[in-house]
Design a protein around this motif. Structure first.
Motif, PDB file in Angstrom:
ATOM      1  N   PRO A  19       0.842  -1.201   0.000  1.00  0.00           N
ATOM      2  CA  PRO A  19       0.000   0.000   0.000  1.00  0.00           C
ATOM      3  C   PRO A  19       0.880   1.255   0.000  1.00  0.00           C
ATOM      4  O   PRO A  19       1.652   1.474   0.931  1.00  0.00           O
ATOM      5  N   VAL A  20       0.777   2.060  -1.036  1.00  0.00           N
ATOM      6  CA  VAL A  20       1.624   3.255  -1.133  1.00  0.00           C
ATOM      7  C   VAL A  20       0.861   4.468  -0.598  1.00  0.00           C
ATOM      8  O   VAL A  20      -0.263   4.736  -1.015  1.00  0.00           O
ATOM      9  N   PRO A  21       1.459   5.209   0.339  1.00  0.00           N
ATOM     10  CA  PRO A  21       0.786   6.367   0.920  1.00  0.00           C
ATOM     11  C   PRO A  21       0.959   7.637   0.101  1.00  0.00           C
ATOM     12  O   PRO A  21       0.335   8.660   0.398  1.00  0.00           O
ATOM     13  N   SER A  22       1.826   7.609  -0.914  1.00  0.00           N
ATOM     14  CA  SER A  22       2.105   8.801  -1.713  1.00  0.00           C
ATOM     15  C   SER A  22       2.634   8.375  -3.071  1.00  0.00           C
ATOM     16  O   SER A  22       2.782   7.179  -3.352  1.00  0.00           O
ATOM     17  N   GLY A  23       2.977   9.346  -3.887  1.00  0.00           N
ATOM     18  CA  GLY A  23       3.573   9.082  -5.186  1.00  0.00           C
ATOM     19  C   GLY A  23       5.082   9.116  -5.162  1.00  0.00           C
ATOM     20  O   GLY A  23       5.710   9.375  -6.193  1.00  0.00           O
ATOM     21  N   ASN A  24       5.684   8.847  -4.002  1.00  0.00           N
ATOM     22  CA  ASN A  24       7.136   8.918  -3.858  1.00  0.00           C
ATOM     23  C   ASN A  24       7.725   7.626  -3.309  1.00  0.00           C
ATOM     24  O   ASN A  24       8.725   7.633  -2.602  1.00  0.00           O
ATOM     25  N   VAL A  25       7.090   6.510  -3.639  1.00  0.00           N
ATOM     26  CA  VAL A  25       7.483   5.225  -3.062  1.00  0.00           C
ATOM     27  C   VAL A  25       8.318   4.431  -4.067  1.00  0.00           C
ATOM     28  O   VAL A  25       7.933   4.269  -5.221  1.00  0.00           O
ATOM     29  N   ASP A  26       9.439   3.902  -3.596  1.00  0.00           N
ATOM     30  CA  ASP A  26      10.460   3.288  -4.447  1.00  0.00           C
ATOM     31  C   ASP A  26      10.653   1.821  -4.073  1.00  0.00           C
ATOM     32  O   ASP A  26      10.254   1.369  -3.000  1.00  0.00           O
ATOM     33  N   TRP A  27      11.318   1.077  -4.955  1.00  0.00           N
ATOM     34  CA  TRP A  27      11.604  -0.347  -4.766  1.00  0.00           C
ATOM     35  C   TRP A  27      13.093  -0.542  -4.522  1.00  0.00           C
ATOM     36  O   TRP A  27      13.927   0.230  -4.982  1.00  0.00           O
ATOM     37  N   GLU A  28      13.453  -1.611  -3.801  1.00  0.00           N
ATOM     38  CA  GLU A  28      14.851  -1.998  -3.593  1.00  0.00           C
ATOM     39  C   GLU A  28      14.887  -3.499  -3.304  1.00  0.00           C
ATOM     40  O   GLU A  28      14.675  -3.921  -2.169  1.00  0.00           O
ATOM     41  N   GLU A  31       9.605   5.231   1.139  1.00  0.00           N
ATOM     42  CA  GLU A  31       8.940   6.495   0.830  1.00  0.00           C
ATOM     43  C   GLU A  31      10.027   7.576   0.881  1.00  0.00           C
ATOM     44  O   GLU A  31      10.515   7.931   1.949  1.00  0.00           O
ATOM     45  N   ARG A  32      10.413   8.086  -0.288  1.00  0.00           N
ATOM     46  CA  ARG A  32      11.627   8.887  -0.372  1.00  0.00           C
ATOM     47  C   ARG A  32      11.519  10.257   0.287  1.00  0.00           C
ATOM     48  O   ARG A  32      12.524  10.769   0.814  1.00  0.00           O
ATOM     49  N   VAL A  33      10.353  10.879   0.287  1.00  0.00           N
ATOM     50  CA  VAL A  33      10.235  12.204   0.905  1.00  0.00           C
ATOM     51  C   VAL A  33      10.386  12.085   2.419  1.00  0.00           C
ATOM     52  O   VAL A  33      11.121  12.853   3.056  1.00  0.00           O
ATOM     53  N   ILE A  34       9.696  11.124   3.024  1.00  0.00           N
ATOM     54  CA  ILE A  34       9.844  10.903   4.462  1.00  0.00           C
ATOM     55  C   ILE A  34      11.275  10.503   4.785  1.00  0.00           C
ATOM     56  O   ILE A  34      11.866  10.974   5.767  1.00  0.00           O
ATOM     57  N   GLN A  35      11.861   9.648   3.967  1.00  0.00           N
ATOM     58  CA  GLN A  35      13.227   9.189   4.188  1.00  0.00           C
ATOM     59  C   GLN A  35      14.207  10.354   4.259  1.00  0.00           C
ATOM     60  O   GLN A  35      15.167  10.323   5.034  1.00  0.00           O
ATOM     61  N   LEU A  36      13.992  11.377   3.435  1.00  0.00           N
ATOM     62  CA  LEU A  36      14.942  12.486   3.330  1.00  0.00           C
ATOM     63  C   LEU A  36      14.507  13.733   4.094  1.00  0.00           C
ATOM     64  O   LEU A  36      15.144  14.782   3.986  1.00  0.00           O
ATOM     65  N   ALA A  37      13.416  13.622   4.868  1.00  0.00           N
ATOM     66  CA  ALA A  37      12.890  14.800   5.563  1.00  0.00           C
ATOM     67  C   ALA A  37      13.794  15.206   6.727  1.00  0.00           C
ATOM     68  O   ALA A  37      14.395  14.360   7.385  1.00  0.00           O
ATOM     69  N   GLY A  38      13.875  16.517   6.980  1.00  0.00           N
ATOM     70  CA  GLY A  38      14.588  17.018   8.141  1.00  0.00           C
ATOM     71  C   GLY A  38      16.077  17.174   7.904  1.00  0.00           C
ATOM     72  O   GLY A  38      16.593  16.899   6.821  1.00  0.00           O
ATOM     73  N   PRO A  39      16.797  17.589   8.950  1.00  0.00           N
ATOM     74  CA  PRO A  39      18.235  17.834   8.808  1.00  0.00           C
ATOM     75  C   PRO A  39      19.065  16.570   8.658  1.00  0.00           C
ATOM     76  O   PRO A  39      20.211  16.620   8.211  1.00  0.00           O
ATOM     77  N   GLY A  64       3.498  -2.927   5.063  1.00  0.00           N
ATOM     78  CA  GLY A  64       3.685  -3.538   3.756  1.00  0.00           C
ATOM     79  C   GLY A  64       4.969  -3.163   3.057  1.00  0.00           C
ATOM     80  O   GLY A  64       5.188  -3.571   1.906  1.00  0.00           O
ATOM     81  N   PHE A  65       5.855  -2.424   3.725  1.00  0.00           N
ATOM     82  CA  PHE A  65       7.090  -1.955   3.092  1.00  0.00           C
ATOM     83  C   PHE A  65       8.249  -2.941   3.203  1.00  0.00           C
ATOM     84  O   PHE A  65       9.383  -2.600   2.850  1.00  0.00           O
ATOM     85  N   THR A 120      15.918   9.170 -14.679  1.00  0.00           N
ATOM     86  CA  THR A 120      15.635  10.480 -15.266  1.00  0.00           C
ATOM     87  C   THR A 120      14.509  10.353 -16.279  1.00  0.00           C
ATOM     88  O   THR A 120      14.703   9.775 -17.352  1.00  0.00           O
ATOM     89  N   PRO A 121      13.299  10.865 -15.941  1.00  0.00           N
ATOM     90  CA  PRO A 121      12.917  11.411 -14.638  1.00  0.00           C
ATOM     91  C   PRO A 121      12.702  10.292 -13.634  1.00  0.00           C
ATOM     92  O   PRO A 121      12.628   9.112 -14.014  1.00  0.00           O
ATOM     93  N   PRO A 122      12.587  10.629 -12.325  1.00  0.00           N
ATOM     94  CA  PRO A 122      12.341   9.588 -11.325  1.00  0.00           C
ATOM     95  C   PRO A 122      11.060   8.814 -11.626  1.00  0.00           C
ATOM     96  O   PRO A 122      10.107   9.344 -12.194  1.00  0.00           O
ATOM     97  N   VAL A 123      11.060   7.542 -11.255  1.00  0.00           N
ATOM     98  CA  VAL A 123       9.900   6.663 -11.425  1.00  0.00           C
ATOM     99  C   VAL A 123       9.542   6.101 -10.058  1.00  0.00           C
ATOM    100  O   VAL A 123      10.425   5.619  -9.336  1.00  0.00           O
ATOM    101  N   PHE A 124       8.263   6.160  -9.709  1.00  0.00           N
ATOM    102  CA  PHE A 124       7.834   5.651  -8.417  1.00  0.00           C
ATOM    103  C   PHE A 124       6.656   4.700  -8.585  1.00  0.00           C
ATOM    104  O   PHE A 124       5.975   4.696  -9.621  1.00  0.00           O
ATOM    105  N   LEU A 125       6.442   3.885  -7.565  1.00  0.00           N
ATOM    106  CA  LEU A 125       5.339   2.932  -7.585  1.00  0.00           C
ATOM    107  C   LEU A 125       4.008   3.650  -7.522  1.00  0.00           C
ATOM    108  O   LEU A 125       3.867   4.662  -6.819  1.00  0.00           O
TER     109      LEU A 125
END
Length: 305
Positions: free
Chosen positions: A122-131, A165-173, A185-186, A260-265
């Motif tokens: 379940p993706v909470p946003s349009g910024n979810v990636d695979w690894e 979720e890349r935005v949450i992952q990179l949020a803050g200092p 589900g991640f 380029t450009p980024p692709v998300f789930l």
């Protein structure tokens, strides 16, 4: 040995079917997956010679084979080509070897993020990636384990996805790796646990993933910067490793963030992940509560994992 979980019970997998462990062993071993590692070595020895009979179960019901680990470790930046793609996305033009970590980059995925080999993501946003990643399952207690002894502490290997979720992952200092990688589900896992003796060389396994019939990642575990043995030695020098602990060992190049450009789930996608000799995860992508409240792709590239 190949072992899994069906209907919340341990099963021994052979070919295209499985048998219930408790019933086939006539009660010698429990059905509860939470007790799997209490008698791991006797189970391995029994499975090597057993000729279990009884009902054969189809494998389409396989679930997460390790539903309740006490510790789940993740490793960031553990493939050179993944470090290279991150550096290129940030405009780095120097020697990428200068960017390699001197020690493993460790984070945790909280166990509530674990799911099974066919469960939805379940993706909470349009910024979810695979690894896609090889996952190591620890079989016995280990503290300050020497590299030469590390594989003796491995119960089994399995396939995992470190969904992020890349935005949450990179949020803050400072990067919030654990939070960005721990939504429900991640962490799809499975389809089975395979003991290392099933492989000619457990340090050189092919892994990859397919998004909607397109191969997006393909690598070999021999390309890891820090090997399985080095990871176990490093982690256990700080934190004791416990039976059933999981180590997601890192991912290779091809993640969506650095394209380029980024692709998300997105809902409707289908992600298939594999490690050759273990099996495949088949995870459909669905919309989590709140989607698409934050569905604009964010191309910040301040960290990799």
């Amino acid at each position: 040995m190949r072992i899994g979980v069906i209907a919340n019970r341990l099963v021994l997998v052979a070919g295209h079917s499985a048998v219930d462990v408790e019933r086939a062993s006539k009660g010698r071993f429990p059905a509860d997956p939470a007790q799997l590692f209490d008698r791991w070595q006797p189970l391995v020895e029994w499975a090597a010679t057993a000729e279990p009979d009884g009902e054969r179960l189809p494998l389409d019901g396989l679930q997460n084979p390790v539903p309740a680990p006490r510790q789940v470790f993740g490793i960031g930046a553990n493939y050179l080509d993944h470090v290279q793609e991150a550096a290129a996305a940030r405009g780095h033009t120097g020697d990428v070897k200068a960017l390699l970590p001197k020690d493993p980059m460790i984070f945790t995925k909280f166990r509530t993020s674990l799911s099974g080999p066919q469960d939805p993501i379940p993706v909470p946003s349009g910024n979810v990636d695979w690894e896609v990643e090889l996952v190591v399952v620890i079989g016995r207690y280990g503290q300050r384990v020497a590299e030469k002894d590390a594989w003796d502490h491995v119960a089994a290997l399995t396939v995992g996805q470190d969904i992020s979720e890349r935005v949450i992952q990179l949020a803050g200092p400072a990067p919030q790796l654990s939070m960005g990688k721990s939504f429900p589900g991640f962490a799809p896992l499975g389809p089975v646990l395979v003991t290392p003796d099933e492989f000619e060389d457990p340090d050189d396994l092919e892994l990859g993933c397919v998004l909607n019939d397109r191969i997006v990642q393909k690598a070999r575990t021999s390309e890891m910067i820090f090997s399985v043995a080095e990871l176990i030695a490093y982690i256990s020098s700080i934190v004791p490793l416990l039976p059933g602990d999981l180590i997601f060992t890192g991912t290779g190049a091809g993640v969506g963030l650095f394209r380029t450009p980024p692709v998300f789930l997105k809902p409707g996608d289908r992600l298939v992940s594999w490690v050759k000799g273990i099996g495949e995860l088949h995870n459909p992508v669905t919309a989590a509560s709140g989607y698409p409240a934050d569905d604009n792709n964010d191309s910040r590239t301040g960290a990799q994992s």
